[in-house]
Design a protein around this motif. Structure first.
Motif, mmCIF file in Angstrom:
data_model
loop_
_atom_site.group_PDB
_atom_site.id
_atom_site.type_symbol
_atom_site.label_atom_id
_atom_site.label_comp_id
_atom_site.label_asym_id
_atom_site.label_seq_id
_atom_site.Cartn_x
_atom_site.Cartn_y
_atom_site.Cartn_z
ATOM 1 N N MET A 1 0.836 -1.197 0.000
ATOM 2 C CA MET A 1 0.000 0.000 0.000
ATOM 3 C C MET A 1 0.876 1.254 0.000
ATOM 4 S SD MET A 1 -2.828 1.206 2.847
ATOM 5 C CE MET A 1 -1.730 0.646 4.167
ATOM 6 N N THR A 2 0.641 2.153 -0.958
ATOM 7 C CA THR A 2 1.373 3.414 -1.050
ATOM 8 C C THR A 2 0.513 4.542 -0.496
ATOM 9 O OG1 THR A 2 2.544 2.670 -3.037
ATOM 10 C CG2 THR A 2 2.523 5.036 -2.593
ATOM 11 N N ILE A 3 0.997 5.175 0.563
ATOM 12 C CA ILE A 3 0.279 6.292 1.167
ATOM 13 C C ILE A 3 0.968 7.584 0.766
ATOM 14 C CG2 ILE A 3 -0.398 7.414 3.325
ATOM 15 C CD1 ILE A 3 -1.952 4.879 2.746
ATOM 16 N N LYS A 4 0.190 8.500 0.182
ATOM 17 C CA LYS A 4 0.742 9.781 -0.253
ATOM 18 C C LYS A 4 0.130 10.973 0.473
ATOM 19 C CE LYS A 4 1.988 8.233 -4.906
ATOM 20 N NZ LYS A 4 1.839 8.503 -6.370
ATOM 21 N N ILE A 37 5.288 13.294 2.594
ATOM 22 C CA ILE A 37 3.908 12.843 2.714
ATOM 23 C C ILE A 37 3.176 13.893 3.549
ATOM 24 C CG2 ILE A 37 2.344 11.033 3.508
ATOM 25 C CD1 ILE A 37 4.660 9.057 3.294
ATOM 26 N N VAL A 211 -3.784 13.449 -5.556
ATOM 27 C CA VAL A 211 -3.606 12.145 -4.926
ATOM 28 C C VAL A 211 -4.884 11.330 -5.086
ATOM 29 C CG1 VAL A 211 -3.337 10.985 -2.687
ATOM 30 C CG2 VAL A 211 -1.869 12.922 -3.269
ATOM 31 N N LYS A 212 -4.733 10.043 -5.365
ATOM 32 C CA LYS A 212 -5.883 9.161 -5.514
ATOM 33 C C LYS A 212 -6.415 8.748 -4.144
ATOM 34 C CE LYS A 212 -4.011 7.214 -9.796
ATOM 35 N NZ LYS A 212 -3.500 5.980 -10.436
ATOM 36 N N GLU A 214 -7.203 5.874 -3.083
ATOM 37 C CA GLU A 214 -6.562 4.654 -2.573
ATOM 38 C C GLU A 214 -5.174 4.919 -2.005
ATOM 39 O OE1 GLU A 214 -6.439 4.345 -7.199
ATOM 40 O OE2 GLU A 214 -7.826 5.045 -5.639
ATOM 41 N N GLU A 215 -4.724 6.171 -2.058
ATOM 42 C CA GLU A 215 -3.413 6.535 -1.525
ATOM 43 C C GLU A 215 -3.523 7.362 -0.243
ATOM 44 O OE1 GLU A 215 -0.987 6.864 -5.772
ATOM 45 O OE2 GLU A 215 -2.179 8.591 -5.070
ATOM 46 N N THR A 216 -4.668 7.284 0.413
ATOM 47 C CA THR A 216 -4.912 8.129 1.587
ATOM 48 C C THR A 216 -5.087 7.319 2.872
ATOM 49 O OG1 THR A 216 -7.299 8.152 1.157
ATOM 50 C CG2 THR A 216 -5.986 9.909 0.185
#
Length: 271
Positions: A1-4, A37, A211-212, A214-216
């Motif tokens: 999982m990539t969190i931005k 981030i 940011v998407k 799914e990246e939160t």
């Protein structure tokens, strides 16, 4: 999982029960910020109650105030007056709510507009208590003499005994007003325009940062955090959250007194 992009409530989540940021949590947030981030503070507080916390963390990002009614970009904390988003309540509706609250003598009424906290009187235990917690100044305002509440307000705060706050909430529901209201604690009822929600603020800032969803990641502990926890790709509730709020989250971490944010950031390998 990539969190931005990370969002966090303040009271009961970022702050411990002594209304302070622990050194461990501060260090963890600074580490994710160093990875570029953004760590966004999302609160029912006014700007003046959020900016000192952001300064203490050593970060500079947009802030979400009044549970989504006001979003400020903060390159310069001395000028929190140019909003990215500003949702105010209809003045007529604010007057209706004021008159309804006046039928409950035990309940304290105050209102917020931009970075001002407007109160009827400083000689009130509830105002003194909130002033001590949030450490924000207030301004005496003649609500009786200003029935139009001009300029419009972003949030109304009602404070009083739990049984009276519940009775007020029940009465407001019967009025069918285009407003959102919730108990942030048994003695507090917070009221905003219906379209002012934390989840809507998240959607706005996702576009702002490109940011998407799914990246939160989002952290919260109370009823006004539930929609934010559901909206973010990963919603994490603190262990001190009510059971209903925990059901809105994807996972539950340890409490705000046990550095739940720092613990989760480690578990997700963000630090």
């Amino acid at each position: 999982m990539t969190i931005k992009l990370i969002f966090s409530d303040i009271d009961g989540t970022l702050l411990n029960s002594r209304h302070r940021i622990s050194p461990l949590t501060r260090e963890a947030i600074q580490k994710v910020s160093q990875k570029n981030i953004p760590f966004i503070l999302v609160s029912a507080r006014m700007p003046g109650g959020i900016l000192p916390i952001q300064d203490e963390l050593g970060i500079r990002q947009p802030i979400v105030c009044y549970s989504g009614a006001l979003i400020l970009d903060t390159p310069d904390s001395a000028r929190p007056d140019q909003p990215l988003l500003n949702i105010s309540m209809d003045s007529h509706m604010a007057g209706q709510i004021y008159r309804l609250v006046c039928t409950f003598p035990s309940i304290s009424f105050s209102a917020y507009r931009m970075n001002q906290w407007l109160v009827r009187s400083s000689d009130n235990q509830w105002i003194e208590q909130e002033h001590h917690i949030a450490r924000t100044p207030f301004k005496i305002f003649d609500f009786e003499g200003q029935p139009s509440f001009y300029p419009p307000v972003n949030k109304i705060l009602c404070m009083g005994p739990p049984e009276d706050i519940l009775a007020l909430e029940t009465q407001l529901a019967k009025e069918n007003l285009p407003a959102s209201f919730y108990r942030s604690k048994p003695t507090y009822l917070e009221i905003t325009a219906r379209n002012a929600r934390k989840s809507a603020a998240l959607a706005f800032l996702m576009k702002h940062f490109h940011v998407k969803r799914e990246e939160t990641l989002a952290f919260g502990d109370n009823f006004n955090d539930a929609d934010m926890l559901q909206f973010a790709a990963t919603g994490i509730a603190m262990d001190n959250a009510p059971a209903e709020v925990k059901k809105s989250a994807d996972r539950v971490t340890v409490s705000n007194d046990e550095d739940g944010i720092a613990e989760s950031l480690r578990e997700l390998h963000l630090i």
